[in-house]
Design a protein around this motif. Structure first.
Motif, PDB file in Angstrom:
ATOM      1  N   GLU A  97       0.224   6.362   8.789  1.00  0.00           N
ATOM      2  CA  GLU A  97       0.149   6.894  10.149  1.00  0.00           C
ATOM      3  C   GLU A  97      -1.231   6.626  10.759  1.00  0.00           C
ATOM      4  O   GLU A  97      -1.814   7.469  11.409  1.00  0.00           O
ATOM      5  CB  GLU A  97       0.479   8.387  10.160  1.00  0.00           C
ATOM      6  N   PHE A  98      -1.733   5.424  10.498  1.00  0.00           N
ATOM      7  CA  PHE A  98      -3.000   4.928  11.044  1.00  0.00           C
ATOM      8  C   PHE A  98      -4.218   5.732  10.584  1.00  0.00           C
ATOM      9  O   PHE A  98      -5.211   5.842  11.290  1.00  0.00           O
ATOM     10  CB  PHE A  98      -2.927   4.825  12.575  1.00  0.00           C
ATOM     11  N   GLN A  99      -4.112   6.279   9.375  1.00  0.00           N
ATOM     12  CA  GLN A  99      -5.275   6.822   8.686  1.00  0.00           C
ATOM     13  C   GLN A  99      -5.731   5.778   7.672  1.00  0.00           C
ATOM     14  O   GLN A  99      -4.997   4.845   7.361  1.00  0.00           O
ATOM     15  CB  GLN A  99      -4.925   8.123   7.963  1.00  0.00           C
ATOM     16  N   GLY A 100      -6.943   5.953   7.143  1.00  0.00           N
ATOM     17  CA  GLY A 100      -7.416   4.991   6.156  1.00  0.00           C
ATOM     18  C   GLY A 100      -8.816   5.296   5.677  1.00  0.00           C
ATOM     19  O   GLY A 100      -9.289   6.420   5.770  1.00  0.00           O
ATOM     20  N   GLY A 101      -9.467   4.256   5.170  1.00  0.00           N
ATOM     21  CA  GLY A 101     -10.787   4.427   4.575  1.00  0.00           C
ATOM     22  C   GLY A 101     -11.910   4.062   5.520  1.00  0.00           C
ATOM     23  O   GLY A 101     -11.739   4.013   6.748  1.00  0.00           O
ATOM     24  N   ARG A 102     -13.060   3.752   4.933  1.00  0.00           N
ATOM     25  CA  ARG A 102     -14.254   3.430   5.712  1.00  0.00           C
ATOM     26  C   ARG A 102     -14.438   1.915   5.888  1.00  0.00           C
ATOM     27  O   ARG A 102     -15.234   1.484   6.699  1.00  0.00           O
ATOM     28  CB  ARG A 102     -15.502   3.998   5.032  1.00  0.00           C
ATOM     29  N   GLY A 103     -13.745   1.123   5.086  1.00  0.00           N
ATOM     30  CA  GLY A 103     -13.803  -0.328   5.243  1.00  0.00           C
ATOM     31  C   GLY A 103     -14.912  -1.019   4.479  1.00  0.00           C
ATOM     32  O   GLY A 103     -15.102  -2.225   4.623  1.00  0.00           O
TER      33      GLY A 103
END
Length: 194
Positions: A97-103
């Protein structure tokens, strides 16, 4: 072909490694543990060293694969666009749902394929900051800030320099909660488990 490459790069980046490891190997949603971040650092804190390293490696591989995809189907411009799409996918995963990490790990993987010497020195800077401060987030922010200048120093193509500036800005932007905790003195230090 370029559009297909960018969609594939985004989907590769969107694979939520930390979520998959937490849900299917440990039986919990990592978004509900620790910092709530879907990345290697929160995996390290909530699941331990081996899962943390696995997540770090797979998330970095996503950046490498995006660069290789760009190289196979186009030139430097497609390379940087594909790498950015992988980072965007990691940060805002369609599967979460368009959440995630820091990249950070995905950016590092892309840099490994684009500018390995710059990544090596950025890693040493990250390591020094983490050793002296014990804040992984601070090391990531500092390393991201200096990475574009390292890429410039090693005379990589201008699209790679541009990519690193944009990727660094994304990494720092995604660390906003960490920056607030660092300023408040409430950020977790290395070795503290959640």
């Amino acid at each position: 072909m370029w559009l297909l490459a960018l969609v594939v790069a985004y989907l590769i980046g969107s694979i939520p490694t930390a979520y998959v490891v937490g849900r299917y190997l440990y039986g919990f949603d990592i978004r509900r543990r620790g910092s709530g971040n879907v990345g290697a650092t929160n995996t390290l804190r909530t699941m331990g060293t081996i899962p943390g390293l696995v997540v770090l490696g797979v998330d970095a591989l996503k950046g490498v694969l995006a660069v290789l995809l760009g190289q196979a189907l186009g030139g430097p411009v497609l390379v940087i666009l594909a790498a950015l799409m992988a980072i965007v996918g990691h940060n805002w995963s369609i599967f979460l749902e368009f959440q995630g990490g820091r990249g950070v790990a995905t950016t590092a993987g892309a840099l490994l394929a684009m500018a390995p010497l710059a990544l090596f020195w950025a890693f040493l800077i990250w390591l020094a900051v983490v050793i002296f401060s014990r804040y992984i987030s601070l090391g990531s922010i500092v390393a991201a800030a200096v990475a574009p200048f390292l890429v410039m120093y090693f005379h990589r193509p201008w699209p790679y320099v541009l990519f690193t500036f944009v990727a660094a800005a994304l990494v720092i932007y995604r660390h906003r909660p960490n920056i607030k905790r660092l300023l408040a003195g409430t950020e977790h230090k290395l070795g503290e488990r959640s």
